[in-house]
Design a protein around this motif. Structure first.
Motif, PDB file in Angstrom:
ATOM      1  N   ALA A 153       0.860  -1.187   0.000  1.00  0.00           N
ATOM      2  CA  ALA A 153       0.000   0.000   0.000  1.00  0.00           C
ATOM      3  C   ALA A 153       0.890   1.228   0.000  1.00  0.00           C
ATOM      4  O   ALA A 153       0.953   1.989   0.956  1.00  0.00           O
ATOM      5  CB  ALA A 153      -0.907  -0.033   1.210  1.00  0.00           C
ATOM      6  N   ALA A 154       1.602   1.431  -1.075  1.00  0.00           N
ATOM      7  CA  ALA A 154       2.665   2.425  -1.204  1.00  0.00           C
ATOM      8  C   ALA A 154       2.327   3.781  -0.601  1.00  0.00           C
ATOM      9  O   ALA A 154       2.507   4.000   0.571  1.00  0.00           O
ATOM     10  CB  ALA A 154       3.054   2.554  -2.665  1.00  0.00           C
ATOM     11  N   ALA A 155       1.891   4.687  -1.404  1.00  0.00           N
ATOM     12  CA  ALA A 155       1.682   6.053  -0.927  1.00  0.00           C
ATOM     13  C   ALA A 155       0.205   6.364  -0.783  1.00  0.00           C
ATOM     14  O   ALA A 155      -0.234   7.464  -1.063  1.00  0.00           O
ATOM     15  CB  ALA A 155       2.355   7.032  -1.874  1.00  0.00           C
ATOM     16  N   THR A 156      -0.569   5.388  -0.327  1.00  0.00           N
ATOM     17  CA  THR A 156      -1.993   5.622  -0.157  1.00  0.00           C
ATOM     18  C   THR A 156      -2.309   5.969   1.293  1.00  0.00           C
ATOM     19  O   THR A 156      -1.619   5.549   2.211  1.00  0.00           O
ATOM     20  CB  THR A 156      -2.813   4.383  -0.574  1.00  0.00           C
ATOM     21  N   GLU A 157      -3.365   6.714   1.466  1.00  0.00           N
ATOM     22  CA  GLU A 157      -3.782   7.120   2.810  1.00  0.00           C
ATOM     23  C   GLU A 157      -4.618   6.011   3.432  1.00  0.00           C
ATOM     24  O   GLU A 157      -5.540   5.487   2.811  1.00  0.00           O
ATOM     25  CB  GLU A 157      -4.585   8.411   2.741  1.00  0.00           C
ATOM     26  N   ALA A 158      -4.278   5.651   4.655  1.00  0.00           N
ATOM     27  CA  ALA A 158      -5.002   4.605   5.373  1.00  0.00           C
ATOM     28  C   ALA A 158      -6.247   5.196   6.030  1.00  0.00           C
ATOM     29  O   ALA A 158      -6.332   6.403   6.262  1.00  0.00           O
ATOM     30  CB  ALA A 158      -4.107   3.992   6.441  1.00  0.00           C
ATOM     31  N   GLU A 159      -7.180   4.319   6.344  1.00  0.00           N
ATOM     32  CA  GLU A 159      -8.344   4.705   7.140  1.00  0.00           C
ATOM     33  C   GLU A 159      -8.301   3.853   8.393  1.00  0.00           C
ATOM     34  O   GLU A 159      -8.203   2.622   8.320  1.00  0.00           O
ATOM     35  CB  GLU A 159      -9.632   4.452   6.364  1.00  0.00           C
ATOM     36  N   LEU A 160      -8.353   4.506   9.552  1.00  0.00           N
ATOM     37  CA  LEU A 160      -8.222   3.803  10.819  1.00  0.00           C
ATOM     38  C   LEU A 160      -9.430   4.041  11.710  1.00  0.00           C
ATOM     39  O   LEU A 160     -10.117   5.054  11.588  1.00  0.00           O
ATOM     40  CB  LEU A 160      -6.971   4.288  11.567  1.00  0.00           C
ATOM     41  N   ASP A 161      -9.657   3.116  12.627  1.00  0.00           N
ATOM     42  CA  ASP A 161     -10.622   3.276  13.699  1.00  0.00           C
ATOM     43  C   ASP A 161      -9.792   3.424  14.967  1.00  0.00           C
ATOM     44  O   ASP A 161      -9.087   2.490  15.357  1.00  0.00           O
ATOM     45  CB  ASP A 161     -11.545   2.064  13.785  1.00  0.00           C
TER      46      ASP A 161
ATOM     47  N   PHE B 165      -5.234   1.215  17.533  1.00  0.00           N
ATOM     48  CA  PHE B 165      -6.095   1.546  16.403  1.00  0.00           C
ATOM     49  C   PHE B 165      -6.253   0.323  15.513  1.00  0.00           C
ATOM     50  O   PHE B 165      -5.437  -0.585  15.529  1.00  0.00           O
ATOM     51  CB  PHE B 165      -5.566   2.738  15.596  1.00  0.00           C
ATOM     52  N   ARG B 166      -7.339   0.297  14.757  1.00  0.00           N
ATOM     53  CA  ARG B 166      -7.638  -0.804  13.861  1.00  0.00           C
ATOM     54  C   ARG B 166      -7.637  -0.268  12.433  1.00  0.00           C
ATOM     55  O   ARG B 166      -8.221   0.776  12.164  1.00  0.00           O
ATOM     56  CB  ARG B 166      -9.010  -1.381  14.202  1.00  0.00           C
ATOM     57  N   VAL B 167      -6.976  -0.979  11.541  1.00  0.00           N
ATOM     58  CA  VAL B 167      -6.896  -0.562  10.142  1.00  0.00           C
ATOM     59  C   VAL B 167      -8.170  -0.982   9.422  1.00  0.00           C
ATOM     60  O   VAL B 167      -8.510  -2.159   9.379  1.00  0.00           O
ATOM     61  CB  VAL B 167      -5.660  -1.175   9.448  1.00  0.00           C
ATOM     62  N   ILE B 168      -8.873   0.004   8.875  1.00  0.00           N
ATOM     63  CA  ILE B 168     -10.085  -0.260   8.103  1.00  0.00           C
ATOM     64  C   ILE B 168      -9.733  -0.358   6.622  1.00  0.00           C
ATOM     65  O   ILE B 168     -10.198  -1.247   5.924  1.00  0.00           O
ATOM     66  CB  ILE B 168     -11.134   0.839   8.343  1.00  0.00           C
ATOM     67  N   ARG B 169      -8.923   0.590   6.142  1.00  0.00           N
ATOM     68  CA  ARG B 169      -8.427   0.558   4.760  1.00  0.00           C
ATOM     69  C   ARG B 169      -6.909   0.687   4.827  1.00  0.00           C
ATOM     70  O   ARG B 169      -6.391   1.679   5.331  1.00  0.00           O
ATOM     71  CB  ARG B 169      -9.015   1.708   3.940  1.00  0.00           C
ATOM     72  N   PRO B 170      -6.170  -0.311   4.347  1.00  0.00           N
ATOM     73  CA  PRO B 170      -4.706  -0.268   4.421  1.00  0.00           C
ATOM     74  C   PRO B 170      -4.120   0.924   3.670  1.00  0.00           C
ATOM     75  O   PRO B 170      -4.685   1.399   2.686  1.00  0.00           O
ATOM     76  CB  PRO B 170      -4.269  -1.565   3.744  1.00  0.00           C
TER      77      PRO B 170
END
Length: 73
Positions: free
Chosen positions: A9-17, A23-28
């Motif tokens: 998941a190179a330079a993408t922004e993650a979505e966390l809870d 914290f829990r990764v929702i979108r890597p």
């Protein structure tokens, strides 16, 4: 890399809870953005967040600024 390996998941922004102490990764992804400054924070460097507001902070000063607390003299 072969076709069965996952791409990083190179330079993408993650979505966390954000939870209490973890914290829990929702979108890597590789980073999240500071809720105050907007600067990217690599997930390995993420130390400060607000559970109620569900946002990350780049530094203790950014978190204090969000809370309306002045830092320094």
């Amino acid at each position: 890399m072969n076709r069965y390996e996952r791409r990083p998941a190179a330079a993408t922004e993650a979505e966390l809870d954000y939870g209490d102490g973890e914290f829990r990764v929702i979108r890597p992804g590789a980073f999240v953005r500071c809720g105050v400054t907007g600067v990217p924070i690599p997930l390995d460097d993420l130390r400060y967040w607000n559970v109620a507001l569900q946002e990350a902070y780049a530094s203790p000063e950014a978190k204090m600024a969000r809370l309306g607390i002045k830092v320094g003299g």
